[in-house]
Every structure is written in structure tokens, then in C-alpha cells.
Write a protein that holds these residues in place. Structure first.
Motif, PDB file in Angstrom:
ATOM      1  N   ASN A 149       9.469  -4.657  -1.939  1.00 18.67           N
ATOM      2  CA  ASN A 149      10.906  -4.675  -2.194  1.00 18.67           C
ATOM      3  C   ASN A 149      11.299  -5.811  -3.138  1.00 18.67           C
ATOM      4  OD1 ASN A 149      11.115  -2.463  -0.530  1.00 18.67           O
ATOM      5  ND2 ASN A 149      12.052  -3.559   1.158  1.00 18.67           N
ATOM      6  N   GLN A 153      13.075  -5.466  -6.846  1.00 17.00           N
ATOM      7  CA  GLN A 153      14.419  -5.999  -7.045  1.00 17.00           C
ATOM      8  C   GLN A 153      14.492  -7.076  -8.120  1.00 17.00           C
ATOM      9  OE1 GLN A 153      15.875  -7.300  -3.247  1.00 17.00           O
ATOM     10  NE2 GLN A 153      15.756  -5.268  -2.359  1.00 17.00           N
ATOM     11  N   GLN A 168      12.477   1.537  -2.337  1.00 16.63           N
ATOM     12  CA  GLN A 168      12.321   0.457  -1.385  1.00 16.63           C
ATOM     13  C   GLN A 168      11.958   1.027  -0.028  1.00 16.63           C
ATOM     14  OE1 GLN A 168      15.225  -2.596  -1.283  1.00 16.63           O
ATOM     15  NE2 GLN A 168      15.547  -2.563  -3.484  1.00 16.63           N
TER      16      GLN A 168
END
Length: 188
Positions: A149, A153, A168
Motif C-alpha cells: 500500500n 500511494q 490496495q
């Protein structure tokens, strides 16, 4: 000749962007596979625990056959664990399983002969070992999810990660953390 330098700069920039995309894609694939492997480890341990439950029920049932609701709750929690699809369902099932196991161990505490039974003691030991493995697998899984994740990001990865087919992942978080703060208590 003057046009050659701008063309080489553009080609170099395209090559650098291509190499970056290639490296990022490969690292995302690696992290995704690691998370899938970690989830598989969790399901193996949950299945192992579920396989121990019928034996534990039979051992306790021999001494406390009148505790029908306790056995039904454990059986229901076991079925819920086996049918869980993904981290959210597994976390909910985990809450129910921990509560059910605590109740069966509470029943067992009332029967000293049961607690002295070699079969019961062995099942308890295997169950505690499995609980430890579930916790370790959950930590490994959540660490992999965190890495995946985070990678997705960060800039500029978030601009193209979804277009490359990555999404995710959910953490394996238990809603009632007190229920799993420690493995089921085993008293001898």
C-alpha cells in the motif's frame, strides 16, 4: 546536427521513464505475490486450528455433554472461519472463534479429570501453538500489505499503479482487539 541533441535528450528521458516503470511494476508484482503468500499462510493456520476444534469438542463433550450451547457456538465459529473470504470476513470470524474457545476452556476448567487427560492436554498444546502461528502469520501479512500500500500511494507510483492492475489490500484487523490480545488461556 542541431536536431540530434534534443532527439537524444527525448530518447534518454523516454528510456529513463521506461526503466522506472519497468522497475516499479516488478517491485509491485513482488509485493503483491508476497502479500498473497502471507494470506495463504494465514488460511493454512486457520484451517489447522479448525481441524483441531472437532477433536477438542469431543474431548470436552465426554466430560461435559450437557454444555450443548458451548459446543454449538464453537461449531458455528469454526464454520464461519472456514467460510471466511478475505481479511474482513476472517477478522470477524476470528473474534467469534476467540470468544467460543474461551467459553470451551471455561467449561473444561470445571472438570479436573479432563484437564488431566493426555489427549486434552495435547490438543490444548497444539491449539496454543497454532494460535501463535496465526498471530505471526497475521503480522507478516499486515507487514506485506503495509509495504504494498505504501509503494502504491507514493508519488509518482500512485499515478499509474491502478492502471497497471494493482489495488490496495486490506489489513487483517480484528475489530475486538481485546479478544485476541492473548491466545486462549490454557491452565494445567
Amino acid at each position: 546536427m542541431e536536431w540530434l541533441i534534443p532527439v537524444l535528450i527525448v530518447v534518454a528521458l523516454i528510456a529513463i521513464a521506461g526503466i522506472y516503470l519497468w522497475a516499479t511494476y516488478n517491485s509491485l508484482v513482488t509485493l503483491k505475490v508476497r502479500v498473497d503468500e502471507a494470506w495463504s499462510d494465514i488460511t493454512v493456520q486457520l484451517k489447522r486450528r479448525a481441524d483441531l476444534i472437532p477433536n477438542l469438542i469431543e474431548a470436552v463433550k465426554g466430560y461435559a455433554a450437557h454444555e450443548k450451547s458451548v459446543f454449538e457456538n464453537v461449531t458455528r465459529a469454526r464454520a464461519e472461519t472456514l467460510s471466511a473470504q478475505g481479511p474482513v470476513d476472517a477478522a470477524a470470524a476470528e473474534n467469534h472463534m476467540q470468544t467460543a474457545l474461551k467459553s470451551i476452556f471455561a467449561v473444561a476448567e470445571a472438570y479436573p479429570q479432563l484437564q488431566a487427560s493426555q489427549n486434552y492436554l495435547q490438543l490444548q498444546g497444539e491449539l496454543v501453538d497454532t494460535e501463535d502461528k496465526i498471530q505471526a502469520s497475521r503480522r507478516f501479512y499486515n507487514g506485506g500489505v503495509r509495504e504494498l500500500n505504501t509503494k502504491m500511494q507514493t508519488f509518482p507510483n500512485h499515478l499509474f499503479a491502478k492502471q497497471l492492475g494493482f489495488s490496495q489490500r486490506e489489513f487483517f484487523e480484528v475489530t475486538d482487539s481485546a479478544a485476541i490480545a492473548e491466545p486462549p488461556r490454557v491452565q494445567f
